[in-house]
Design a protein around this motif. Structure first.
Motif, PDB file in Angstrom:
ATOM      1  N   LEU A   1       5.301 -21.076 -30.128  1.00  0.00           N
ATOM      2  CA  LEU A   1       6.841 -20.347 -29.711  1.00  0.00           C
ATOM      3  C   LEU A   1       6.504 -19.038 -30.521  1.00  0.00           C
ATOM      4  CD1 LEU A   1       9.348 -22.782 -28.612  1.00  0.00           C
ATOM      5  CD2 LEU A   1       8.023 -21.192 -27.103  1.00  0.00           C
ATOM      6  N   TYR A   2       6.524 -19.081 -31.944  1.00  0.00           N
ATOM      7  CA  TYR A   2       6.636 -17.853 -32.762  1.00  0.00           C
ATOM      8  C   TYR A   2       5.263 -17.081 -32.592  1.00  0.00           C
ATOM      9  CZ  TYR A   2      10.528 -20.244 -35.369  1.00  0.00           C
ATOM     10  OH  TYR A   2      11.598 -20.860 -35.593  1.00  0.00           O
ATOM     11  N   ALA A   3       4.360 -17.617 -32.586  1.00  0.00           N
ATOM     12  CA  ALA A   3       3.153 -16.682 -32.094  1.00  0.00           C
ATOM     13  C   ALA A   3       3.047 -15.927 -30.608  1.00  0.00           C
ATOM     14  CB  ALA A   3       1.780 -17.715 -32.098  1.00  0.00           C
ATOM     15  N   LEU A   4       3.696 -16.893 -29.755  1.00  0.00           N
ATOM     16  CA  LEU A   4       3.947 -16.189 -28.317  1.00  0.00           C
ATOM     17  C   LEU A   4       5.090 -14.962 -28.632  1.00  0.00           C
ATOM     18  CD1 LEU A   4       3.592 -16.324 -25.444  1.00  0.00           C
ATOM     19  CD2 LEU A   4       5.432 -17.725 -25.342  1.00  0.00           C
TER      20      LEU A   4
ATOM     21  N   LEU B   1      -3.744 -15.002 -28.873  1.00  0.00           N
ATOM     22  CA  LEU B   1      -2.778 -15.907 -29.287  1.00  0.00           C
ATOM     23  C   LEU B   1      -3.172 -16.811 -30.535  1.00  0.00           C
ATOM     24  CD1 LEU B   1       0.206 -16.824 -28.519  1.00  0.00           C
ATOM     25  CD2 LEU B   1      -0.794 -19.008 -27.385  1.00  0.00           C
ATOM     26  N   THR B   2      -4.218 -17.072 -30.672  1.00  0.00           N
ATOM     27  CA  THR B   2      -5.032 -17.600 -31.889  1.00  0.00           C
ATOM     28  C   THR B   2      -4.986 -16.704 -32.964  1.00  0.00           C
ATOM     29  OG1 THR B   2      -6.609 -19.088 -30.645  1.00  0.00           O
ATOM     30  CG2 THR B   2      -6.911 -18.775 -32.977  1.00  0.00           C
ATOM     31  N   ASP B   3      -4.942 -15.281 -32.824  1.00  0.00           N
ATOM     32  CA  ASP B   3      -4.870 -14.328 -33.774  1.00  0.00           C
ATOM     33  C   ASP B   3      -3.312 -14.547 -34.288  1.00  0.00           C
ATOM     34  OD1 ASP B   3      -7.535 -13.393 -33.893  1.00  0.00           O
ATOM     35  OD2 ASP B   3      -7.029 -11.734 -32.706  1.00  0.00           O
ATOM     36  N   CYS B   4      -2.523 -14.793 -33.159  1.00  0.00           N
ATOM     37  CA  CYS B   4      -0.814 -14.632 -33.477  1.00  0.00           C
ATOM     38  C   CYS B   4      -0.583 -15.736 -34.323  1.00  0.00           C
ATOM     39  CB  CYS B   4      -0.297 -14.398 -32.529  1.00  0.00           C
ATOM     40  SG  CYS B   4      -0.446 -12.877 -31.325  1.00  0.00           S
ATOM     41  N   ILE B   5      -1.203 -16.787 -33.916  1.00  0.00           N
ATOM     42  CA  ILE B   5      -0.696 -18.202 -34.653  1.00  0.00           C
ATOM     43  C   ILE B   5      -1.393 -17.882 -36.127  1.00  0.00           C
ATOM     44  CG2 ILE B   5      -1.484 -20.610 -35.000  1.00  0.00           C
ATOM     45  CD1 ILE B   5      -1.511 -20.596 -31.758  1.00  0.00           C
ATOM     46  N   SER B   6      -2.642 -17.649 -36.290  1.00  0.00           N
ATOM     47  CA  SER B   6      -3.328 -17.147 -37.509  1.00  0.00           C
ATOM     48  C   SER B   6      -2.542 -16.240 -38.488  1.00  0.00           C
ATOM     49  CB  SER B   6      -4.679 -16.835 -37.393  1.00  0.00           C
ATOM     50  OG  SER B   6      -5.455 -17.704 -36.886  1.00  0.00           O
ATOM     51  N   MET B   7      -1.992 -15.091 -37.754  1.00  0.00           N
ATOM     52  CA  MET B   7      -1.428 -14.188 -38.821  1.00  0.00           C
ATOM     53  C   MET B   7      -0.071 -14.826 -39.011  1.00  0.00           C
ATOM     54  SD  MET B   7      -1.801 -10.702 -36.183  1.00  0.00           S
ATOM     55  CE  MET B   7      -3.383 -10.111 -35.807  1.00  0.00           C
ATOM     56  N   ASN B   8       0.920 -15.606 -38.211  1.00  0.00           N
ATOM     57  CA  ASN B   8       2.005 -15.884 -38.691  1.00  0.00           C
ATOM     58  C   ASN B   8       1.927 -17.192 -39.792  1.00  0.00           C
ATOM     59  OD1 ASN B   8       3.681 -14.652 -36.797  1.00  0.00           O
ATOM     60  ND2 ASN B   8       3.653 -16.301 -35.592  1.00  0.00           N
ATOM     61  N   VAL B   9       0.789 -18.010 -39.737  1.00  0.00           N
ATOM     62  CA  VAL B   9       0.342 -18.985 -40.712  1.00  0.00           C
ATOM     63  C   VAL B   9       0.324 -18.194 -42.100  1.00  0.00           C
ATOM     64  CG1 VAL B   9      -1.379 -20.336 -41.759  1.00  0.00           C
ATOM     65  CG2 VAL B   9      -0.439 -20.721 -39.290  1.00  0.00           C
ATOM     66  N   CYS B  10      -0.513 -17.159 -42.190  1.00  0.00           N
ATOM     67  CA  CYS B  10      -0.768 -16.275 -43.234  1.00  0.00           C
ATOM     68  C   CYS B  10       0.407 -15.893 -43.916  1.00  0.00           C
ATOM     69  CB  CYS B  10      -1.990 -15.132 -43.000  1.00  0.00           C
ATOM     70  SG  CYS B  10      -3.407 -15.756 -42.732  1.00  0.00           S
ATOM     71  N   ARG B  11       1.291 -15.235 -43.191  1.00  0.00           N
ATOM     72  CA  ARG B  11       2.417 -14.640 -43.502  1.00  0.00           C
ATOM     73  C   ARG B  11       3.256 -15.793 -44.277  1.00  0.00           C
ATOM     74  NH1 ARG B  11       2.577 -11.355 -38.798  1.00  0.00           N
ATOM     75  NH2 ARG B  11       2.097  -9.167 -39.421  1.00  0.00           N
TER      76      ARG B  11
ATOM     77  N   ARG C   1      -1.270 -27.860 -35.133  1.00  0.00           N
ATOM     78  CA  ARG C   1      -0.414 -27.496 -34.008  1.00  0.00           C
ATOM     79  C   ARG C   1       0.887 -27.756 -34.028  1.00  0.00           C
ATOM     80  NH1 ARG C   1      -4.559 -26.930 -29.241  1.00  0.00           N
ATOM     81  NH2 ARG C   1      -6.588 -27.458 -30.205  1.00  0.00           N
ATOM     82  N   GLY C   2       1.670 -26.839 -33.208  1.00  0.00           N
ATOM     83  CA  GLY C   2       3.345 -27.379 -33.386  1.00  0.00           C
ATOM     84  C   GLY C   2       3.895 -26.438 -32.263  1.00  0.00           C
ATOM     85  N   GLU C   3       4.776 -27.117 -31.777  1.00  0.00           N
ATOM     86  CA  GLU C   3       5.680 -26.221 -30.772  1.00  0.00           C
ATOM     87  C   GLU C   3       6.080 -25.142 -31.228  1.00  0.00           C
ATOM     88  OE1 GLU C   3       9.508 -27.022 -27.811  1.00  0.00           O
ATOM     89  OE2 GLU C   3       8.558 -28.773 -28.525  1.00  0.00           O
ATOM     90  N   MET C   4       6.883 -24.930 -32.537  1.00  0.00           N
ATOM     91  CA  MET C   4       7.410 -24.095 -32.949  1.00  0.00           C
ATOM     92  C   MET C   4       6.294 -22.843 -33.242  1.00  0.00           C
ATOM     93  SD  MET C   4      10.526 -24.455 -32.116  1.00  0.00           S
ATOM     94  CE  MET C   4      11.225 -22.693 -32.857  1.00  0.00           C
TER      95      MET C   4
END
Length: 135
Positions: free
Chosen positions: A86-89, A102-112, A80-83
């Protein structure tokens, strides 16, 4: 393909023989064994939360499974990280017409960020973002 992202649906299907995606998760294991795996703390939290009302035996089983994942050198667990939150948000807010968690959004950003295009899931939200789902 050198890394795959593991979504909550994949973990959920693996541990529960009654899950509708269990057989698909089992059938893809030969591929899974040949690559490195990535997931996030949020996915592991979601996985544990999913099974929290399934009784003590299942809670014990899934907590043990998560411990195995955490100790497995094939897995990279993104913390986890604050940034990252925020990017997932931002992604969450930019897709108000979708049902992304929001978990999907975090996951998508990590994958990218990691250049991962294939996801161990059946969640079509990932397809909507251009990822290939493998279950």
């Amino acid at each position: 393909m050198n890394r795959l992202f593991c979504d909550t649906l994949y973990f959920t299907a693996l541990v529960n023989p009654k899950d509708q995606w269990h057989q698909s998760a089992i059938e893809i294991e030969p591929l899974v064994e040949t690559v490195d795996l990535v997931t996030t703390e949020e996915v592991l939290t979601e996985f544990l939360n999913f099974y929290c009302e399934f009784g003590g035996r299942m809670r014990f089983e899934v907590s043990g499974y998560v411990r195995q994942i955490l100790l497995n050198p094939k897995f990279e667990i993104i913390g986890r990280g604050e940034m990252s939150f925020l990017y997932a948000l931002e992604l969450y807010e930019s897709r108000l017409d979708k049902g992304y968690s929001l978990t999907d959004c975090i996951s998508m950003n990590v994958c990218r960020n990691l250049g991962i295009t294939e996801i161990l899931t059946h969640d079509h939200h990932f397809e909507q973002e251009g990822f290939k789902i493998l279950l």
